[in-house]
Scaffold this motif. Sequence first.
Motif, short mmCIF file in Angstrom:
data_model
loop_
_atom_site.label_atom_id
_atom_site.label_comp_id
_atom_site.label_asym_id
_atom_site.label_seq_id
_atom_site.Cartn_x
_atom_site.Cartn_y
_atom_site.Cartn_z
N GLU A 456 -24.70 -21.34 -6.52
CA GLU A 456 -25.32 -22.61 -6.90
C GLU A 456 -24.71 -23.14 -8.19
OE1 GLU A 456 -29.79 -24.37 -7.97
OE2 GLU A 456 -29.49 -22.25 -7.42
N TYR A 457 -24.47 -22.25 -9.14
CA TYR A 457 -23.86 -22.65 -10.40
C TYR A 457 -22.43 -23.17 -10.17
CZ TYR A 457 -21.65 -22.24 -14.98
OH TYR A 457 -20.95 -22.49 -16.13
N LEU A 458 -21.67 -22.43 -9.33
CA LEU A 458 -20.30 -22.87 -9.04
C LEU A 458 -20.29 -24.21 -8.32
CD1 LEU A 458 -18.69 -19.47 -7.94
CD2 LEU A 458 -18.29 -20.72 -10.07
N ALA A 459 -21.26 -24.40 -7.42
CA ALA A 459 -21.32 -25.66 -6.69
C ALA A 459 -21.64 -26.82 -7.63
CB ALA A 459 -22.37 -25.57 -5.59
N LEU A 460 -22.57 -26.61 -8.56
CA LEU A 460 -22.89 -27.65 -9.53
C LEU A 460 -21.71 -27.94 -10.44
CD1 LEU A 460 -26.55 -26.63 -10.50
CD2 LEU A 460 -25.83 -28.60 -9.12
N GLN A 461 -21.02 -26.88 -10.81
CA GLN A 461 -19.86 -27.06 -11.68
C GLN A 461 -18.77 -27.86 -10.98
OE1 GLN A 461 -17.70 -23.49 -12.84
NE2 GLN A 461 -17.60 -24.23 -14.95
N ASN A 462 -18.53 -27.56 -9.70
CA ASN A 462 -17.52 -28.31 -8.94
C ASN A 462 -17.95 -29.76 -8.77
OD1 ASN A 462 -15.85 -26.08 -8.64
ND2 ASN A 462 -16.84 -25.44 -6.72
N GLU A 464 -19.80 -31.51 -10.84
CA GLU A 464 -19.58 -32.21 -12.11
C GLU A 464 -18.12 -32.55 -12.32
OE1 GLU A 464 -21.17 -29.77 -15.13
OE2 GLU A 464 -23.28 -30.11 -14.59
N GLU A 465 -17.23 -31.63 -11.92
CA GLU A 465 -15.79 -31.88 -12.08
C GLU A 465 -15.33 -33.02 -11.19
OE1 GLU A 465 -13.89 -28.22 -11.33
OE2 GLU A 465 -14.50 -27.27 -13.23
N THR A 466 -15.86 -33.14 -9.99
CA THR A 466 -15.44 -34.21 -9.08
C THR A 466 -15.95 -35.58 -9.54
OG1 THR A 466 -17.39 -33.76 -7.70
CG2 THR A 466 -15.30 -32.72 -7.07
N GLN A 467 -17.13 -35.55 -10.17
CA GLN A 467 -17.68 -36.80 -10.70
C GLN A 467 -16.90 -37.30 -11.88
OE1 GLN A 467 -21.80 -36.01 -11.40
NE2 GLN A 467 -22.39 -36.26 -9.23
N LEU A 468 -16.35 -36.37 -12.66
CA LEU A 468 -15.54 -36.77 -13.79
C LEU A 468 -14.21 -37.32 -13.32
CD1 LEU A 468 -16.28 -33.84 -16.27
CD2 LEU A 468 -17.17 -36.17 -16.37
#
Length: 468
Positions: A456-462, A464-468
Amino acid sequence: MMFRVLLFVLPLTVSGFSVAATPAMPDDVLSGLKQFRQSGEVGVDLGDGRQQALYDDAETARTADRTDEAGRILAGMKEGYWAALGYLNLASDYAKTDLNPARALVALRVALAMSDGDADSGRSQHLKNNLLVRAGYLAYQHGEFDKAISFLEKVDLDSFNTPRALYLHGLALAEKGNHRAAMQSWHRARKYPLAYPGVADAWIGMGRGYDLSGYLGQAGEAYLAANAAFESERVTLRKLAGKIREQGAYKTLVEDARETGVDWFLADSRTLTQPRMAYLLGFMEDASVQKAAGRVAALRSMSAKLERYGHDLDVFQEALTEQLVGIHQEDTRQSTTDLSVQGEELGTRLQRLSDDAGPGQQARIEALRKTLSDAQSRLSQVRSKASGQPEILERLRRSAAALTERNEMLLLSVRQLLETSETALDELALDYVEARDQQMAFALDKTEQQIAHLYEYLALQNLEETQL
């Protein structure tokens, strides 16, 4: 120490008499009294039974919430196993009631010092390792991580408590921020079978250590490896339960674990890393299990002895029967009777020869008559013994038959008790395996939650990176 207290309690004069009226003691009595007092000050060994009795008194006071009285009793005991065990229990009470661990740690330190006086080195070392783990855990709970590490590093590496000590050692290091060293301790703990306390926690700790160090990929792999290990252990536990139902707990856990065949030795000589030995040691931690297993062992030994006695009695009865069958009583009596008649006839003939013989032949004939008389006496003795031997053998045979019947009754009773005892031990073993399986299920659930949180943490991190 105990003698000194007793001497202070017992008066040396009788109440109602003045000191001046008290007669002077002889010098040898005074000398003996001084030696008695001196021996009380250094401690005199009254045997392990006396120390165990004092320990029981201290436990009675402790369980009744009279910890001060329990402490006074323990203070008067000679150093050794029972005193150390008493202080260990006292430390457990202090740890439950005190917010500050000072008293509990002092009691544990006293217990460690007392354990050095135990004559049984194996028992002393086992208790010492247990005390060190308790002290390390208590220090860790209260945030004294350096003190916890110092206690835990003194635990032997070939002890039942070693995996738990390694796990706690890693926890203390992790609290100090040294995650790398903590993971080294947990990695060492993972080499032990999962039956030991602390090993499952060490598997989970490895994933947490990678996570805190920032290595999320390795953390996921560690959690997946722990997940696989727990699943495999549950399969092993199910097989173990099936074997207990099929062969019994004593055969499965006790006899198989202590097997010393050539194949076992060549496979691995490190007994602590053997899963069967790990399960046996964990199973035997409970006092009720120790009694149940000891009862089964004693009854098995008794049953084997009675079976051996029964076999010996059967062989003895067969030998007696063969002797009775081999004795032809009528033929023996007839042959001895014929010999007796022949002896009488020879005696008559010698008498006639003596009457007709000259003076020079009388001595030789008299010698022959003496020899014949001795032969007839011996023949009479043989007839007497031969007539009594069948009765003696028959009496022995009846006694052996009675003993055989009594032995069979005892053997039947022992076998019934053995069956009941083995059933009770099987139930305890199945409960133990079920509890271990539940622990593995709980550990498995924890790893699955950690994996889910990590993904879940990795999915949220990915995201956030795609939104940036």
